[in-house]
Design a protein around this motif. Structure first.
Motif, PDB file in Angstrom:
ATOM      1  N   LYS A 318      28.623 -11.949  20.193  1.00 11.86           N
ATOM      2  CA  LYS A 318      27.580 -12.353  19.236  1.00 11.86           C
ATOM      3  C   LYS A 318      28.068 -12.060  17.819  1.00 11.86           C
ATOM      4  N   HIS A 319      28.112 -13.095  16.997  1.00 12.70           N
ATOM      5  CA  HIS A 319      28.617 -12.937  15.637  1.00 12.70           C
ATOM      6  C   HIS A 319      27.455 -12.786  14.664  1.00 12.70           C
ATOM      7  N   GLY A 320      27.542 -11.835  13.780  1.00 16.02           N
ATOM      8  CA  GLY A 320      26.528 -11.616  12.748  1.00 16.02           C
ATOM      9  C   GLY A 320      27.191 -10.780  11.676  1.00 16.02           C
ATOM     10  N   ALA A 321      26.418  -9.845  11.094  1.00 13.42           N
ATOM     11  CA  ALA A 321      27.015  -8.935  10.125  1.00 13.42           C
ATOM     12  C   ALA A 321      28.172  -8.188  10.786  1.00 13.42           C
ATOM     13  N   ARG A 322      27.963  -7.875  12.035  1.00 11.79           N
ATOM     14  CA  ARG A 322      29.036  -7.296  12.854  1.00 11.79           C
ATOM     15  C   ARG A 322      29.299  -8.229  14.013  1.00 11.79           C
ATOM     16  N   THR A 323      30.443  -8.068  14.659  1.00  9.31           N
ATOM     17  CA  THR A 323      30.677  -8.821  15.889  1.00  9.31           C
ATOM     18  C   THR A 323      30.380  -7.909  17.063  1.00  9.31           C
ATOM     19  N   PHE A 324      29.423  -8.322  17.898  1.00 11.55           N
ATOM     20  CA  PHE A 324      29.093  -7.552  19.087  1.00 11.55           C
ATOM     21  C   PHE A 324      29.772  -8.172  20.298  1.00 11.55           C
ATOM     22  N   VAL A 325      30.547  -7.378  20.992  1.00 16.95           N
ATOM     23  CA  VAL A 325      31.178  -7.835  22.229  1.00 16.95           C
ATOM     24  C   VAL A 325      30.406  -7.184  23.374  1.00 16.95           C
ATOM     25  N   ALA A 326      29.658  -8.015  24.099  1.00 16.64           N
ATOM     26  CA  ALA A 326      28.749  -7.492  25.129  1.00 16.64           C
ATOM     27  C   ALA A 326      29.410  -7.576  26.502  1.00 16.64           C
ATOM     28  N   VAL A 327      29.349  -6.471  27.244  1.00 19.10           N
ATOM     29  CA  VAL A 327      30.028  -6.409  28.544  1.00 19.10           C
ATOM     30  C   VAL A 327      29.026  -6.233  29.688  1.00 19.10           C
ATOM     31  N   ASP A 328      29.560  -6.298  30.907  1.00 19.51           N
ATOM     32  CA  ASP A 328      28.689  -6.278  32.084  1.00 19.51           C
ATOM     33  C   ASP A 328      28.287  -4.877  32.544  1.00 19.51           C
ATOM     34  N   GLY A 329      28.581  -3.862  31.727  1.00 22.09           N
ATOM     35  CA  GLY A 329      28.097  -2.503  32.010  1.00 22.09           C
ATOM     36  C   GLY A 329      27.347  -2.010  30.801  1.00 22.09           C
ATOM     37  N   GLY A 330      27.396  -0.709  30.587  1.00 17.75           N
ATOM     38  CA  GLY A 330      26.710  -0.168  29.416  1.00 17.75           C
ATOM     39  C   GLY A 330      26.268   1.253  29.650  1.00 17.75           C
ATOM     40  N   MET A 331      25.125   1.606  29.051  1.00 14.69           N
ATOM     41  CA  MET A 331      24.691   2.998  29.104  1.00 14.69           C
ATOM     42  C   MET A 331      24.349   3.450  30.517  1.00 14.69           C
ATOM     43  N   SER A 332      24.212   2.540  31.452  1.00 14.85           N
ATOM     44  CA  SER A 332      23.966   2.968  32.835  1.00 14.85           C
ATOM     45  C   SER A 332      25.242   3.516  33.480  1.00 14.85           C
ATOM     46  N   ASP A 333      26.399   3.059  33.055  1.00 13.76           N
ATOM     47  CA  ASP A 333      27.633   3.649  33.601  1.00 13.76           C
ATOM     48  C   ASP A 333      28.282   4.606  32.602  1.00 13.76           C
ATOM     49  N   ASN A 334      27.866   4.525  31.338  1.00  7.97           N
ATOM     50  CA  ASN A 334      28.379   5.472  30.349  1.00  7.97           C
ATOM     51  C   ASN A 334      27.332   5.795  29.280  1.00  7.97           C
ATOM     52  N   PRO A 335      26.484   6.783  29.540  1.00  4.69           N
ATOM     53  CA  PRO A 335      25.496   7.172  28.530  1.00  4.69           C
ATOM     54  C   PRO A 335      26.050   8.143  27.494  1.00  4.69           C
ATOM     55  N   ARG A 336      27.342   8.458  27.562  1.00  7.93           N
ATOM     56  CA  ARG A 336      27.900   9.516  26.713  1.00  7.93           C
ATOM     57  C   ARG A 336      27.862   9.177  25.207  1.00  7.93           C
ATOM     58  N   PRO A 337      28.100   7.904  24.810  1.00  6.45           N
ATOM     59  CA  PRO A 337      27.957   7.618  23.367  1.00  6.45           C
ATOM     60  C   PRO A 337      26.519   7.870  22.904  1.00  6.45           C
ATOM     61  N   ALA A 338      25.541   7.467  23.724  1.00  9.98           N
ATOM     62  CA  ALA A 338      24.143   7.665  23.334  1.00  9.98           C
ATOM     63  C   ALA A 338      23.760   9.146  23.350  1.00  9.98           C
ATOM     64  N   LEU A 339      24.292   9.886  24.306  1.00 16.41           N
ATOM     65  CA  LEU A 339      23.909  11.295  24.440  1.00 16.41           C
ATOM     66  C   LEU A 339      24.626  12.210  23.452  1.00 16.41           C
ATOM     67  N   TYR A 340      25.911  11.971  23.278  1.00 14.11           N
ATOM     68  CA  TYR A 340      26.721  12.926  22.497  1.00 14.11           C
ATOM     69  C   TYR A 340      27.456  12.268  21.329  1.00 14.11           C
ATOM     70  N   GLY A 341      27.203  10.999  21.087  1.00 14.23           N
ATOM     71  CA  GLY A 341      27.976  10.320  20.048  1.00 14.23           C
ATOM     72  C   GLY A 341      29.445  10.201  20.432  1.00 14.23           C
ATOM     73  N   ALA A 342      29.726  10.174  21.735  1.00 24.00           N
ATOM     74  CA  ALA A 342      31.123  10.129  22.196  1.00 24.00           C
ATOM     75  C   ALA A 342      31.794   8.831  21.760  1.00 24.00           C
ATOM     76  N   LYS A 343      33.062   8.937  21.433  1.00 27.25           N
ATOM     77  CA  LYS A 343      33.812   7.766  20.963  1.00 27.25           C
ATOM     78  C   LYS A 343      34.941   7.446  21.942  1.00 27.25           C
ATOM     79  N   TYR A 344      35.216   6.146  22.070  1.00 24.96           N
ATOM     80  CA  TYR A 344      36.232   5.689  23.018  1.00 24.96           C
ATOM     81  C   TYR A 344      37.160   4.677  22.378  1.00 24.96           C
ATOM     82  N   ALA A 345      38.383   4.632  22.886  1.00 27.53           N
ATOM     83  CA  ALA A 345      39.311   3.557  22.540  1.00 27.53           C
ATOM     84  C   ALA A 345      39.070   2.423  23.545  1.00 27.53           C
ATOM     85  N   VAL A 346      39.385   1.195  23.155  1.00 17.75           N
ATOM     86  CA  VAL A 346      39.183   0.047  24.046  1.00 17.75           C
ATOM     87  C   VAL A 346      40.392  -0.859  23.933  1.00 17.75           C
ATOM     88  N   ARG A 347      40.784  -1.461  25.034  1.00 17.50           N
ATOM     89  CA  ARG A 347      41.926  -2.367  25.014  1.00 17.50           C
ATOM     90  C   ARG A 347      41.557  -3.646  25.765  1.00 17.50           C
TER      91      ARG A 347
END
Ligand code: LLP
Length: 436
Positions: A318-347
């Motif tokens: 989704k293109h807008g002010a930012r580009t959002f790349v939406a995937v088939d998972g999310g906070m149900s398999d990784n709530p750590r960014p929401a819980l702890y502000g955890a940051k990840y690399a992506v490839r």
């Protein structure tokens, strides 16, 4: 510095080399594919679907072994909550580690794995009657008590001189995220050393004829970077041992050893830890004229985090002010960014090209369902692309939920070119089974 700053967003024609220290041992690029444990990510995604949590067995075993080698005099206890899975518990058993379980449920997994009860330690800052009964019934070697109520309950339930360890709050700030800071006053874990509660707990356990005090425990937090925090903890704990007037055979320093999540972050200084903690322990015990207790440590994240990679399929961009790349998972398999502000690399797997920073989001009905911000991906990223996120071995499977009734992903173990599920993908049938 953010990953986007590290990796310029334009003018970079090829994908950067694999970030050092984040991926499972031996992970490499082969053509455009990413090979983990000898198996290509493209094949893994095709065979097992996405999202898929991939776990490299060799990396897990190497790290477990590294702890054993670094501290041969200590008992290394795997924190089972970091990756609750019978097959992983079996790997730990075969590597000679003990196991920490924090509920009757984790104990059930340990039993399913055939984990020897004499090497199981039961934790949990609040244990229910069921937890305590299960621990006693299955003969776990030690139970770590965390409240006066629990000491009384366990004393009443135990018949055979159950070995008990007391969880102490040493008053050490490990300088980590508040949600996983457990060594300081004014949080729910442990008996305070400063207030005298720890000393009182020692006396209460000693008074219970059905219990036998074998040790003291503390766990100052998780994702701890500074060895000095453990040194200070040892000083305080030995001070307590010296002042309590009771023989303490074991000193459990808990876990918390950090793992690198982003490029440039370093792994835990295990060598420094062993040297400095061993030195401090020996020095303090000599100073206070108490016998050196047997040391226990409880690593979780530092063994499994970097052995895990999660594969996601891009569903939409989704293109807008930012580009959002939406995937088939999310906070149900990784709530750590929401819980702890955890940051990840992506490839992105399968294609290089000039990159731009995007925001990787999940499929859940919350604006906070963001998996990674400012991640540089090829500018033409589109639906159908495969993304790989490293450092997902610890507290991902463990924290996964069914939010929006999304089925939880499988955990697929890879080793020497062979892939096999050790947790199968959840199905809608699994979901429906619980509804009455
Ligand atoms: N021992 C005890 C008593 C613990 O409570 C824990 C973790 C460990 C050992 C292992 O800590 P580790 O070596 O894995 O840091 N959900 C959070 C982490 C919570 C840690 C809970 N206790 C996260 O995703 O970061």
């Amino acid at each position: 510095m953010t990953l986007a700053e590290l990796l310029p967003s334009t003018g970079c024609a090829t994908e950067p080399v694999l970030e050092e220290g984040l991926w499972p041992d031996g992970t490499h690029l082969s053509g455009s594919d990413l090979v983990i444990g000898g198996v290509g990510a493209t094949r893994l995604a095709a065979q097992f679907g996405t999202p898929c949590q991939v776990l490299d067995e060799t990396t897990v075993r190497h790290r477990a072994r590294a702890f054993r080698r670094a501290l041969p005099e200590a008992e290394v206890v795997f924190a089972g909550k970091s990756l609750p899975c019978p097959e992983v518990y079996r790997w730990m058993a075969s590597e000679g580690l003990s196991l920490d379980v924090s509920s009757a449920g984790e104990l059930a997994l340990a039993r399913a794995a055939g984990f020897p009860a004499r090497r199981i330690v039961m934790h949990g800052n609040v244990k229910t009657g069921e937890d305590l009964k299960a621990a006693l019934q299955h003969g776990v070697s030690r139970i770590v008590v965390d409240s006066f109520d629990e000491i009384a309950q366990l004393g009443a339930l135990s018949r055979h001189g159950q070995e008990v360890v007391i969880r102490v709050t040493p008053g050490v700030d490990a300088r980590t995220h508040a949600a996983v800071t457990t060594g300081v006053e004014d949080q729910k874990f442990g008996f305070s050393l400063a207030s005298g509660a720890a000393l009182e707990a020692i006396l209460r356990v000693v008074e219970q004829p059905s219990l036998r005090l074998v040790g003291l425990h503390c766990h100052i937090g998780s994702q701890v970077r500074h060895v000095a925090s453990y040194e200070e903890t040892v000083r305080r704990m030995v001070g307590l041992i010296a002042s309590c007037g009771v023989r303490v055979e074991q000193l459990d320093l808990g876990g918390g050893f950090c793992a690198p999540y982003l490029p440039g972050e370093s792994s835990f200084d295990l060598f420094g830890f062993t040297q400095r903690v061993r030195g401090t322990l020996n020095y303090e015990c000599a100073l206070h004229r108490v016998p050196v207790p047997k040391l226990l440590i409880e690593p979780g994240r530092s063994i499994v985090a970097n052995a895990g990679v999660t594969l996601y399929r891009v569903c939409a961009v989704k293109h807008g002010a930012r580009t959002f790349v939406a995937v088939d998972g999310g906070m149900s398999d990784n709530p750590r960014p929401a819980l702890y502000g955890a940051k990840y690399a992506v490839r992105l797997v399968g294609r290089g090209g000039a990159r731009k920073p995007v925001t990787m989001v999940g499929r859940h009905c919350e604006a906070g369902d963001v998996l990674a911000e400012d991640v540089p991906l090829p500018a033409d990223v589109h639906a159908g692309d495969l993304l790989a996120v490293p450092v997902t071995g610890a507290y991902h499977h463990a924290l996964a939920s069914n939010y929006n009734q999304v089925c939880r992903p499988p955990v697929v173990a890879v080793r020497d070119g062979v892939a096999r599920p050790i947790v199968r993908r959840e199905t809608e049938e699994d979901l429906l089974r619980r509804y009455v």
